[in-house]
Design an enzyme around this catalytic site. Sequence first.
Site, PDB file in Angstrom:
ATOM      1  N   LYS A 119     -41.467   3.699  58.114  1.00 29.41           N
ATOM      2  CA  LYS A 119     -40.820   4.776  58.870  1.00 29.41           C
ATOM      3  C   LYS A 119     -41.272   4.751  60.334  1.00 29.41           C
ATOM      4  CE  LYS A 119     -40.184   7.548  54.724  1.00 29.41           C
ATOM      5  NZ  LYS A 119     -40.618   8.614  53.834  1.00 29.41           N
ATOM      6  N   GLN A 160     -45.047  13.070  53.705  1.00 29.79           N
ATOM      7  CA  GLN A 160     -44.794  12.085  52.645  1.00 29.79           C
ATOM      8  C   GLN A 160     -45.216  12.650  51.285  1.00 29.79           C
ATOM      9  OE1 GLN A 160     -43.169   9.214  53.170  1.00 29.79           O
ATOM     10  NE2 GLN A 160     -43.248   8.707  50.999  1.00 29.79           N
ATOM     11  N   ASP A 199     -36.199  15.620  56.243  1.00 30.25           N
ATOM     12  CA  ASP A 199     -36.111  15.109  54.868  1.00 30.25           C
ATOM     13  C   ASP A 199     -35.056  15.879  54.071  1.00 30.25           C
ATOM     14  OD1 ASP A 199     -37.513  12.953  53.858  1.00 30.25           O
ATOM     15  OD2 ASP A 199     -39.424  14.030  53.810  1.00 30.25           O
TER      16      ASP A 199
HETATM   17  N1  GUN Z   1     -41.533  10.120  48.619  1.00 35.19           N
HETATM   18  C1  GUN Z   1     -40.596   9.338  48.039  1.00 35.19           C
HETATM   19  N2  GUN Z   1     -39.441   9.401  48.729  1.00 35.19           N
HETATM   20  C2  GUN Z   1     -39.652  10.234  49.763  1.00 35.19           C
HETATM   21  C3  GUN Z   1     -38.834  10.683  50.848  1.00 35.19           C
HETATM   22  O1  GUN Z   1     -37.647  10.351  50.986  1.00 35.19           O
HETATM   23  N3  GUN Z   1     -39.428  11.525  51.715  1.00 35.19           N
HETATM   24  C4  GUN Z   1     -40.722  11.918  51.579  1.00 35.19           C
HETATM   25  N4  GUN Z   1     -41.208  12.774  52.467  1.00 35.19           N
HETATM   26  N5  GUN Z   1     -41.493  11.534  50.595  1.00 35.19           N
HETATM   27  C5  GUN Z   1     -40.968  10.688  49.700  1.00 35.19           C
END
Ligand code: GUN
Length: 290
Positions: free
Chosen positions: A52, A96, A119
Site C-alpha cells: 500500500k 490494517q 477502507d
Molecule cells: N485486512 C485484510 N484486508 C484488508 C483491507 O482491505 N483493509 C484493511 N485495513 N485490513 C485488511
Amino acid sequence: MERLGCKKIKDGLLANLKERTQEFINKGNKAPSLAVVLVGDDGASQSYVATKCKMASLLGFVHFDYRFDEDLKEEELLSLIDKLNLDDDVDGILVQLPLPKHIDADKIINRIAKEKDVDGFSPYNLGRLMLGQECFEPCTPKGIMEIFKYYDIPLSGKNVTVIGRSNIVGKPISVMCMQKGVDATVTVCNTKTSDLKAHTLASDIIIVAAGRPGILDSSVVKDGAVVIDVGVNRVADPSSEKGYKVVGDVDYDSFLTTECKVTPVPGGVGLMTVVMLMENTLMAAMRRRG
Ligand code: GUN
C-alpha cells in the site's frame, strides 16, 4: 479455461489515477495523503502495508506510517485515530486488520472520521452502501466490480453465489451485486451451509472469500461459470526461498480443462484491492479539499 488476470486492469487504473492526481495537484492542492497504521508483526499484514505504501509513493501520494508493537493499548490507538481525524494534512486513514485480540476492532473503525474512512469499513459507509447511497466502497469488493466491468461479465439476472460472509468482503460484495441496476440474484453461503455444492452448481458467478485453500474445485461448478478467488493463504513450500507460497481458496488447476473464467492468485483480486484504496484516497482528498 480463461484466466482473468488483473495486472492489465491494475496498470490501466493506476495510469488514470496518476493523471487525476497530477491534475488535482496542478490546481494548487497538496498531494492526497494516507495514514497507514499497523499494529503487531503479522507477516501478511506487513506485506500488505508495504504494498500500500509503495503504491501510494508511486502515485505521488504522501503516506504517514504508524507501526506499533503487539502490546499497544486500545486507548493509545484511539488517541492516534482522534489525532489523525483532526489533522488537516491527512485525507485517508487505514488501520490494517486484523488487530490484536485485546483491541476492539469495531471500536477503532467506528472512531475513524467518516470522510477519512477510505477502507469503507465504518458503520456509516457500510450503512450507506446497504442503502445504495454514495459512499467509500470497501476496496476488495470495489475491485471485484472493476474485474466484472473490464472483462464485460454481465451480472443482471445472473445467479451469484458468495462463499464467505465477512464484513470486509462477503457482506459488501453480496450487497453490491444485488443492488438495483446491477440486479444479480445473490446467495451467501457460510460454514454452516448444508449443501454448498447445490448452490455452486446452480451459479453463473461464484465469489470465493472463505479463507480456506481448495474449498472450491471444478467438480462443483457448472462449465462456463465465472469464478472470482478472493483467498490469500500462505501455505508451506520448502522449495521456495520464503518457505511458503500464496494460494487462493480455489483449486485453480482443476479448472484448466474447463470453459470457466477464473481469477488467479497471485495476480488477481489482490492487485485490485490496493488500487481501489488509492482511488478512495484520491476521492477523499477531492471531497475534503477539491
Ligand atoms: N485486512 C485484510 N484486508 C484488508 C483491507 O482491505 N483493509 C484493511 N485495513 N485490513 C485488511
